[in-house]
Design a protein around this motif. Structure first.
Motif, PDB file in Angstrom:
ATOM      1  N   MET A  28       0.815  -1.213   0.000  1.00  0.00           N
ATOM      2  CA  MET A  28       0.000   0.000   0.000  1.00  0.00           C
ATOM      3  C   MET A  28       0.854   1.270   0.000  1.00  0.00           C
ATOM      4  SD  MET A  28      -3.272  -1.084   2.385  1.00  0.00           S
ATOM      5  CE  MET A  28      -4.329   0.318   2.025  1.00  0.00           C
ATOM      6  N   SER A  85      -0.799  -3.889  -3.737  1.00  0.00           N
ATOM      7  CA  SER A  85      -1.765  -2.792  -3.616  1.00  0.00           C
ATOM      8  C   SER A  85      -1.092  -1.424  -3.610  1.00  0.00           C
ATOM      9  CB  SER A  85      -2.615  -2.964  -2.349  1.00  0.00           C
ATOM     10  OG  SER A  85      -3.289  -4.189  -2.385  1.00  0.00           O
ATOM     11  N   ILE A  86      -0.026  -1.310  -4.357  1.00  0.00           N
ATOM     12  CA  ILE A  86       0.758  -0.072  -4.391  1.00  0.00           C
ATOM     13  C   ILE A  86      -0.045   1.043  -5.071  1.00  0.00           C
ATOM     14  CG2 ILE A  86       1.839  -0.723  -6.594  1.00  0.00           C
ATOM     15  CD1 ILE A  86       4.420   0.585  -5.602  1.00  0.00           C
ATOM     16  N   TYR A  87       0.188   2.246  -4.617  1.00  0.00           N
ATOM     17  CA  TYR A  87      -0.407   3.418  -5.265  1.00  0.00           C
ATOM     18  C   TYR A  87       0.664   4.064  -6.162  1.00  0.00           C
ATOM     19  CZ  TYR A  87      -4.421   3.107  -2.057  1.00  0.00           C
ATOM     20  OH  TYR A  87      -5.534   2.697  -1.359  1.00  0.00           O
ATOM     21  N   GLU A  88       1.201   5.219  -5.787  1.00  0.00           N
ATOM     22  CA  GLU A  88       2.063   5.962  -6.705  1.00  0.00           C
ATOM     23  C   GLU A  88       3.547   5.917  -6.342  1.00  0.00           C
ATOM     24  OE1 GLU A  88       0.936   7.895  -9.707  1.00  0.00           O
ATOM     25  OE2 GLU A  88      -0.387   6.202  -9.275  1.00  0.00           O
ATOM     26  N   LEU A 122      -6.535  -1.330  -9.666  1.00  0.00           N
ATOM     27  CA  LEU A 122      -7.348  -1.445  -8.450  1.00  0.00           C
ATOM     28  C   LEU A 122      -7.690  -0.077  -7.873  1.00  0.00           C
ATOM     29  CD1 LEU A 122      -5.526  -4.412  -6.626  1.00  0.00           C
ATOM     30  CD2 LEU A 122      -7.379  -4.490  -8.288  1.00  0.00           C
ATOM     31  N   TYR A 123      -7.449   0.973  -8.636  1.00  0.00           N
ATOM     32  CA  TYR A 123      -7.683   2.309  -8.089  1.00  0.00           C
ATOM     33  C   TYR A 123      -9.163   2.615  -7.886  1.00  0.00           C
ATOM     34  CZ  TYR A 123      -2.902   4.021  -8.153  1.00  0.00           C
ATOM     35  OH  TYR A 123      -1.583   4.239  -7.886  1.00  0.00           O
ATOM     36  N   ASN A 124      -9.993   2.050  -8.736  1.00  0.00           N
ATOM     37  CA  ASN A 124     -11.429   2.180  -8.543  1.00  0.00           C
ATOM     38  C   ASN A 124     -12.030   0.780  -8.607  1.00  0.00           C
ATOM     39  OD1 ASN A 124     -10.626   4.947 -10.115  1.00  0.00           O
ATOM     40  ND2 ASN A 124     -12.182   5.264  -8.572  1.00  0.00           N
ATOM     41  N   PHE A 125     -12.910   0.509  -7.652  1.00  0.00           N
ATOM     42  CA  PHE A 125     -13.414  -0.844  -7.508  1.00  0.00           C
ATOM     43  C   PHE A 125     -14.150  -1.303  -8.760  1.00  0.00           C
ATOM     44  CE2 PHE A 125     -16.386  -4.143  -6.394  1.00  0.00           C
ATOM     45  CZ  PHE A 125     -15.621  -4.972  -5.606  1.00  0.00           C
TER      46      PHE A 125
END
Lengths: 243, 442
Positions: free
Chosen positions: A155, A174-177, A232-235
């Motif tokens: 994350m 689940s990494i973001y940026e 996975l940024y938007n369900f």
């Protein structure tokens, strides 16, 4: 040489303010650090005999240097905001957690969740780091000379994680940026984490990080970059297998 | 003439009722579980199932409005150099900026300050609105660590380590992309427009021994000045309270199943955790068993609505209660004045719970600049203060009738239960009997 003799020798040699945790308490050390105000002349500190103490030099908020002579326990340098902390030994779990700015250098190894949730500054681990390195990182830069364990950068929101050695399983799940640069092998990539192209701006960024971390003899081109596939940024129910 | 059997009345299944059928159709059409805010809506054993006995001959009442009944409470007297002193034992629960609008957070701060109590940040960091308008502000230290920094830790009056919430013990949150304004995105260090997942567990500790060291770190950073609360969802209140005490908490917060949340799965809200009423006695028992009752303070939240609920919770041994949903209603949430707009959203005032969609007509659970203007922070703050004062007066009225000159002198002996279930959960006798089901266990 017995610890007390080392302590006396260092006091004699150094202009730094020396704090011996064999003689004084953790509370006294942290209180003294927190009392510092901007413009203080006490810019160099030595901490002796940490003996695995937890929470050494947490909440530092002035641009001072702190050399810790020995290994520390949990959360050394936690929430550091401007200090330059060097641990001449190894660090326990959560070193540099939620760091805001400044730097922390670990000459030995670090335990799990090093740099967790860090929002700024530079964390350098000259040995290996354990699992969850950079978990939920939020802007911190982390450079690990050795290997990192599983579930690292889980994350991770932003910042850069550089690993000269190998990474364990589920890297960047689940990494973001955040950007991950790994030179060695990877056990496995976590959900939504993919290999990405190393463009010139990434080479430049990585070279800067290596320079700041004192790494020599290693080229950015030896690394691969990893980051978020952003699926996975938007369900979306069609991605349910990833959850 | 042929004889025809008389028709029978159509009969729907009690198991597959209209709501259940609509949920099945909705899931089949959308492929996603229902996400919503607020707390459990099913009927649960609650404070309504308890009654106060009042005084007659065996107890001597105090005169209403003439004899003093103290309402103040001190929180964090175990370790903190600067414990919190509140005029009333009703605090405002943590609710995030992001979930709530800026004016709503400001109104909570204004109302709490007028009433002499505290308000609490949430899963989005500390805003100037609430710090500026809250005399006493509790800063939540959450698994997501959105906006966490040492400067705000030091600006807080207490720190609440959030381990869980009553609406979703063990669960994280989800702030859907449509509520992520530029400001919310910046505070959370995430791009605008993505679904912001809040972690279900703290990233840098993995058990009670780690928690103890984490609390030490927070105390060291804040020079042992701030009370440290530990908040848990009402799941295993005896053991969680005991472990929070072991870890060094000054205050334990137990949030029961009726506690609200910003957004999580409906199936989670309705099926995980224990009713607030069921959480209190085990938590108090844990403190008593450890010799820490009244030394480590206990706050209970989840469905507190009026002064009777406050008095009942205190009588069962808690030191203060916390309100979330009720505070939002006091500000104007679900107000019938917006009925037409609720109807347009497919619901009605009193049932609106799609807080995550950011379209709240009342302007409270939204980041829409036009909608949030509907909240006047001064007027809404005054309404909250009025409500808190009414709750306090109600609790005092009951306490005086029980002969108490302090709300904290209320005790289980002042209560009976209307149902066997409530008697067993609260550990008080069934009305008309001296029978406490399960007296020797819980």
């Amino acid at each position: 040489m017995p610890a007390t003799t080392v302590s006396k020798a260092l006091r004699d040699q150094s202009h730094a303010r020396v704090f011996d945790l064999g003689e004084m308490s953790l509370r006294e050390l942290n209180q003294a650090l927190h009392k510092l105000t901007s413009g203080s002349n006490e810019t160099a500190w030595e901490v002796l005999n940490p003996k695995g103490s937890h929470s050494v030099a947490v909440g530092v908020d002035q641009p001072i240097s702190i050399d810790v002579r020995g290994s520390v326990g949990y959360y050394c340098g936690g929430m550091n905001d401007g200090g330059a902390i060097t641990v001449h030994g190894s660090a326990g779990p959560g070193v540099g957690e939620n760091m805001m700015s400044g730097s922390i250098v670990i000459k030995g190894d670090a335990s799990q969740y090093a740099g967790a949730t860090g929002r700024g500054g530079l964390l350098v681990i000259e040995g290996n780091a354990s699992s969850r390195c950079g978990i939920s990182m939020k802007g911190i830069d982390i450079v690990v000379h050795g290997n990192i364990g599983h579930m690292s950068a889980f994350m991770a929101q932003s910042g850069n994680l550089v690993v000269l050695g190998d990474a364990g399983d589920a890297l960047g799940d689940s990494i973001y940026e955040a950007r991950l640069f790994v030179r060695g092998k990877i056990g496995s990539l976590g959900a939504d984490c993919i290999a990405k192209e190393m463009r010139p701006e990434h080479i430049e960024l990585l070279q800067g990080l290596l320079d700041r971390a004192g790494v020599t003899g290693v080229k950015p081109s030896e690394f691969k970059r990893y980051g978020s596939a952003r699926t996975l940024y938007n369900f979306n129910i069609d991605n349910a297998d990833a959850y | 003439m042929t004889y025809r059997n008389p028709p029978t009345t159509p009969r729907k299944s009690a198991t597959f009722d209209d709501y259940t059928l609509s949920e099945i159709r909705r899931a089949a059409a959308t492929g996603i579980y229902d996400i919503r805010g607020a707390g459990a809506k099913r009927k649960l054993p609650h404070f309504d199932d308890l009654l106060f006995l009042g005084a007659s001959i065996s107890r001597y009442p105090l005169e209403g409005y003439r004899e003093r009944c103290d309402t103040s409470v001190v929180l964090g007297s175990r370790h903190a150099k600067k414990p919190i002193e509140l005029k009333i034992p009703i605090t405002i629960a943590g609710m995030s900026f992001g979930s709530l609008s800026g004016p709503a957070k400001e109104a909570l701060g204004r109302g709490a300050t007028l009433s002499g109590t505290s308000t609490t940040t949430g899963d989005g960091g500390m805003t100037e609105e609430e710090r500026g308008h809250s005399k006493t502000l509790v800063y939540q230290y959450l698994p997501s660590r959105y906006g966490m920094n040492p400067r705000d830790l030091r600006r807080a009056d207490a720190i609440e380590v959030v381990v869980g919430q009553g609406a979703k013990p063990g669960g994280g949150g989800m702030l859907l992309g449509q509520k992520i304004s530029d400001r919310v995105a910046e505070m959370r260090t995430l791009p605008k427009g993505i679904d912001q997942r809040s972690a279900s567990r703290h990233p840098d500790w993995t058990g009670p021994d780690d928690l103890e060291i984490k609390i030490l770190e927070l105390r060291e950073i804040t020079d042992w000045e701030k009370p440290i609360y530990v908040k848990v969802g009402g799941a295993r209140p005896y053991y969680d309270t005991a472990l929070a005490v072991k870890a060094g908490a000054d205050v334990v917060v137990v949030d029961g199943m009726q506690g609200g949340t910003a957004a999580t799965q409906e199936v989670f809200i309705e099926n995980v955790g224990q009713p607030t009423l069921a959480c209190i006695r085990p938590a108090v028992q844990a403190l008593q068993d450890l010799g820490m009752h009244r030394k480590v303070q206990l706050i209970v939240s989840g469905g507190i609505r009026n002064g009777a609920d406050v008095a009942k919770a205190l009588a069962l041994g808690v030191d203060a209660v916390s309100i979330g949903t009720a505070a939002l209603v006091a500000l104007g949430d679900n107000d019938p004045r917006w009925e037409a707009e609720y109807n347009a959203l497919g619901t009605t005032a009193g049932a609106y719970d799609d807080w995550h969609e950011g379209r709240d007509p009342a302007g409270i659970t939204t980041q829409d600049p036009e909608l949030m203007q509907r909240v006047d922070p001064i007027a809404a703050g005054r309404r909250l203060a009025n409500y808190l004062k009414v709750m306090t007066l109600e609790a005092q009225t009951i306490a005086r009738a029980c002969g108490k000159n302090s709300l904290h002198n209320l005790e289980p002996e002042d209560l009976v239960a209307l149902t066997i279930e409530a008697a067993a959960m609260a550990g008080v006798p069934l009305a008309g009997t001296n029978w406490i089901p399960g007296k020797n266990g819980f």
